[in-house]
Motif scaffolding. Structure first.
Motif, PDB file in Angstrom:
ATOM      1  N   MET A 175     -13.545  -6.229  10.318  1.00 44.38           N
ATOM      2  CA  MET A 175     -12.370  -7.057  10.605  1.00 44.38           C
ATOM      3  C   MET A 175     -11.539  -7.330   9.357  1.00 44.38           C
ATOM      4  O   MET A 175     -10.348  -7.641   9.453  1.00 44.38           O
ATOM      5  N   GLN A 176     -12.132  -7.190   8.173  1.00 45.49           N
ATOM      6  CA  GLN A 176     -11.369  -7.400   6.943  1.00 45.49           C
ATOM      7  C   GLN A 176     -10.263  -6.359   6.779  1.00 45.49           C
ATOM      8  O   GLN A 176      -9.284  -6.603   6.065  1.00 45.49           O
ATOM      9  N   SER A 177     -10.410  -5.203   7.431  1.00 44.41           N
ATOM     10  CA  SER A 177      -9.382  -4.153   7.321  1.00 44.41           C
ATOM     11  C   SER A 177      -8.110  -4.531   8.073  1.00 44.41           C
ATOM     12  O   SER A 177      -7.064  -3.906   7.869  1.00 44.41           O
ATOM     13  N   ARG A 191      -9.797   0.621  -6.781  1.00 46.43           N
ATOM     14  CA  ARG A 191      -9.605  -0.377  -5.719  1.00 46.43           C
ATOM     15  C   ARG A 191     -10.517  -0.085  -4.528  1.00 46.43           C
ATOM     16  O   ARG A 191     -11.011  -1.007  -3.883  1.00 46.43           O
ATOM     17  N   PHE A 192     -10.719   1.202  -4.222  1.00 48.97           N
ATOM     18  CA  PHE A 192     -11.680   1.569  -3.178  1.00 48.97           C
ATOM     19  C   PHE A 192     -13.055   1.045  -3.565  1.00 48.97           C
ATOM     20  O   PHE A 192     -13.775   0.468  -2.739  1.00 48.97           O
ATOM     21  N   SER A 213      -7.758  -0.190  -0.692  1.00 48.41           N
ATOM     22  CA  SER A 213      -8.329  -1.351  -0.011  1.00 48.41           C
ATOM     23  C   SER A 213      -8.555  -1.070   1.470  1.00 48.41           C
ATOM     24  O   SER A 213      -9.622  -1.374   2.021  1.00 48.41           O
ATOM     25  N   LEU A 214      -7.556  -0.483   2.119  1.00 44.88           N
ATOM     26  CA  LEU A 214      -7.648  -0.223   3.557  1.00 44.88           C
ATOM     27  C   LEU A 214      -8.773   0.757   3.877  1.00 44.88           C
ATOM     28  O   LEU A 214      -9.613   0.496   4.745  1.00 44.88           O
ATOM     29  N   ILE A 259       4.584   3.099  -5.969  1.00 43.08           N
ATOM     30  CA  ILE A 259       3.483   4.014  -5.659  1.00 43.08           C
ATOM     31  C   ILE A 259       2.155   3.419  -6.108  1.00 43.08           C
ATOM     32  O   ILE A 259       1.131   3.539  -5.422  1.00 43.08           O
ATOM     33  N   PHE A 260       2.178   2.750  -7.243  1.00 39.14           N
ATOM     34  CA  PHE A 260       0.968   2.139  -7.794  1.00 39.14           C
ATOM     35  C   PHE A 260       0.404   1.096  -6.828  1.00 39.14           C
ATOM     36  O   PHE A 260      -0.795   1.099  -6.510  1.00 39.14           O
ATOM     37  N   TYR A 261       1.270   0.212  -6.319  1.00 35.72           N
ATOM     38  CA  TYR A 261       0.793  -0.824  -5.400  1.00 35.72           C
ATOM     39  C   TYR A 261       0.459  -0.250  -4.030  1.00 35.72           C
ATOM     40  O   TYR A 261      -0.384  -0.792  -3.316  1.00 35.72           O
ATOM     41  N   LEU A 262       1.097   0.867  -3.671  1.00 35.70           N
ATOM     42  CA  LEU A 262       0.708   1.551  -2.437  1.00 35.70           C
ATOM     43  C   LEU A 262      -0.707   2.093  -2.574  1.00 35.70           C
ATOM     44  O   LEU A 262      -1.499   2.038  -1.630  1.00 35.70           O
TER      45      LEU A 262
END
Length: 709
Positions: free
Chosen positions: A322-324, A24-25, A171-172, A162-165
């Motif tokens: 700004m997307q963050s 995801r990163f 992403s963040l 945990i997976f969705y975290l």
């Protein structure tokens, strides 16, 4: 096979969670800088950059169907993840290579001389990334769920949390880090932003994701392919449609539902399950419009941020930073909505059903675009006015010590030109109307000089005039905001000697007497500008975000301790609207996402039969793909000159769709798939019991049957 465990959890899931974080990163990091790469490196305009960006995102959400079919019908989840992750990593590496400045020859501005190679590599890389990320999307979470035993329901539920975290964490962090990497200057031509680093780090993270997943191979529970339910559903629907068409004659009795035409080949249980799925898929029809607005955070809203001021005092935000705001707000709003907003609504005894929540979410996204439109109107007031078709915007800089009068076709131009160190504002003229331009200096009354200039359509140009002897320069100016909030700076040397120019210790190309330099890009902040002619003198100038400036060097400084005699002429004003004004629209769209997306997934899961939840998941992802296709169609077809008008169009479309969805939701009847399936199970048990009783009865001797009668 029982997996090794740690604190009651299979050790294998830790490899899966780390894999998901890195993947995801990699994906969101690459995507965060993608639209600016198209605009600033490839040099596409805003509309084409937006269209290609959303085409890529659409493909990313179409390919999960392919991945699910491959995994369930052929390779299994494990091998599908491995093979497509390799494709994914190769795509990321190609994207990093495509952005290397020195891959092809450079022009004098330090930009690629031939962009075709970069475009070709970029498109290949993006296609491979789309195949990879989309193909593994439906496999990784399901593969993680497969690692648990039947009695580990509690651990499985926590695993998914945990997976969705890990998804949100990846992403963040990526949307915070990769814009910083992109903002660096690297390579031989340091005026270029460091896209190879911004794409290279996500490529490295994808390689790490692949390695981590392979390392855990010996610990995984690997289920064999069981056949793809989506293919089975498609075949059943196809048979029903063909059978209905075959028996379209009025002589055949009508059936209660068109899917009932599949009963000749498929059992009642499967048909009933498909009916439940089709009811939900019918509700999905309006949903792509929400995603059409939501995914513009990475395109239109990022481009909007390029025309804003990112100065936050101690730190400077890049436009793609700004997307963050979205993942940050998700982490804040999800617990607030779940723990405070929803309970408060229940206390007020309001029937806030899942479909009502989704309707509210769509409305909030529409309001976010109204906020974006209002902000764009304010930004437009600060942007340079552009010449129209057949026009030129003309400005005069008087480089002499005398007053001058400039006339257009014998009439005085509406341009105020005074003595030395004077400049006029830009004024638009029809090129076809400019027959001749004459210049008269105050000491040459009655004597004028003609200008035979070639004006450029839709350009901004400066007429630079000299006297003793008379001459002029017609130069082309910046007409749009410099990329990434940089400042474009050039120098005009009016001295009779060559000069060297040093800015913050970096020497610029030398400037001959009466020469004009190219624009040089500078970052914001204070810059020490040193002019070296017969003497060396320094001045300090301050630059904001996104300006263009021309400096005219009139005289050498009297001593090295005095500042040079510079006329600072603003070609384009710096950005004045702060990026913080985007936060309200991000807040509204994120709150809409929390109410719409989280609820939509929960609703889909609750309304889907146990063996068809993957079908609805594929349908949900398909709405995201269609939403991005809507964006690229509108971006190319609408043709609005004003960006705020496009925002209003999207908001209006979503409000209309929101009303349609509310009407559809009103007539929807909620079902309990487990109850319906339990009824089928009971009917099957009763049927089997009757068959057993009949078989037993048939084996009873005839005399005993007669005695019972």
């Amino acid at each position: 096979m029982t997996s090794a465990s740690c604190f009651g959890y299979p050790i294998s899931i830790f490899f899966i969670v780390i894999n998901e974080f890195c993947e995801r990163f990699s994906y969101y990091g690459m995507r965060a800088v993608l639209v600016l790469y198209f605009k600033n490196f490839i040099k596409w305009d805003d509309d084409l950059s937006t269209a290609i960006y959303h085409t890529f995102v659409a493909i990313c959400y179409l390919t999960p169907i392919m991945g699910a079919i491959i995994a369930d019908s052929w390779l299994g989840k494990f091998k599908t993840i491995i093979y497509l992750s390799v494709v994914y990593a190769v795509g990321q590496v190609i994207m990093a290579v495509s952005s290397i400045n020195d891959l092809t020859d450079m022009n004098r501005d330090g930009e690629p001389d031939s962009i075709d190679v970069h475009i070709a590599l970029s498109m290949i890389g993006l296609l491979l990334i789309a195949l990879g990320t989309g193909g593994i999307k439906p496999c990784v979470a399901a593969f993680g769920g497969d690692q648990f035993e039947e009695h580990q329901d509690k651990q499985r539920t926590r695993f998914f949390s945990i997976f969705y975290l890990s998804i949100n964490a990846g992403s963040l962090l990526s949307t915070l880090i990769t814009p910083i990497l992109r903002g660096q200057e690297c390579g031989i031509h340091t005026t270029q932003k460091c896209y190879p680093l911004a794409f290279g780090v996500p490529a490295a993270l994808m390689a790490v994701a692949l390695v981590v997943f392979i390392v855990g191979s010996g610990m995984y529970k690997k289920n064999s392919p069981q056949g793809n339910i989506m293919l089975q559903v498609s075949k059943c629907i196809g048979f029903a449609l063909r059978n209905r068409w075959k028996h379209r004659s009025k002589s055949f009795p009508k059936r209660e539902h068109w899917l009932d035409w599949a009963k000749e080949k498929y059992d009642d249980r499967l048909i009933a399950q498909i009916k439940m799925v089709m009811k939900v898929l019918f509700l999905y029809i309006p949903l792509p419009m929400f995603w059409a607005l939501f995914d513009q955070q990475g395109s239109r809203w990022t481009l909007q941020a390029t025309t804003m001021n990112g100065d936050f005092g101690a730190f400077q935000l890049q436009p793609d930073h700004m997307q963050s705001v979205n993942p940050i707000l998700i982490l804040v709003l999800v617990p607030i909505v779940d723990a405070a907003i929803y309970p408060l609504i229940r206390k007020c005894k309001l029937n806030f059903t899942p479909l009502k929540k989704m309707t509210v979410g769509m409305f909030l996204a529409g309001m976010a675009f109204i906020a974006a439109a209002l902000l764009q109107m304010e930004i437009d007031k600060t942007l340079p006015a552009l010449a129209g078709k057949g026009e030129v915007q003309l400005r005069i800089i008087n480089s002499d010590t005398q007053d001058a009068t400039v006339q257009l076709n014998g009439a005085e131009m509406p341009l105020v030109v005074a003595a030395r160190q004077a400049t006029s504002d830009y004024t638009a003229f029809k090129i076809s109307d400019i027959k001749n331009v004459t210049v008269t200096f105050s000491q040459n009354t009655g004597s004028s000089n003609s200008v035979n200039a070639q004006f450029i359509e839709e350009a901004r140009q400066t007429l630079l005039i000299y006297n003793n002897p008379f001459r002029y320069e017609l130069i082309e100016d910046y007409k749009s905001k410099p990329a990434d909030g940089n400042n474009a700076v050039r120098f005009i040397n009016r001295l009779n000697t060559d000069v060297s120019i040093i800015i913050n210790g970096a020497e610029m190309p030398g400037l001959n007497s009466s020469a004009i330099s190219n624009y040089t890009l500078l970052t914001r902040g204070k810059k020490d500008i040193t002019i070296i002619g017969n003497r060396s003198c320094t001045t300090t100038e301050t630059f904001g975000f996104g300006s263009a400036t021309t400096f005219v060097i009139f005289e050498e400084c009297e001593t090295e301790k005095t500042a040079p005699n510079l006329l600072r002429v603003t070609d384009i004003q710096p950005n004045t609207i702060h990026m913080a004004w985007q936060i309200p629209q991000y807040f509204l769209v994120t709150l809409g996402e929390v109410v719409f997306s989280v609820t939509g997934l929960e609703f889909s899961y609750s309304q889907a039969p146990s063996n068809m939840k993957a079908v609805l998941q594929a349908g949900w992802l398909l709405t995201v793909a269609v939403g991005n296709i809507i964006v690229l169609i509108v971006a190319e077809a609408a043709g609005f000159k004003e960006q705020w008008a496009e925002y209003v169009l999207f908001a209006s479309l979503l409000v209309v769709v929101c009303v349609i969805f509310a009407i559809m939701a009103y007539f929807y009847t909620y079902v309990d798939p487990a109850e319906i399936e339990a009824q089928f199970d009971e009917d099957e048990m009763q049927k089997k019991k009757k068959e057993m009783d009949m078989a037993t009865y048939e084996n009873v001797p005839i005399q005993e049957k007669q005695s019972k009668l």
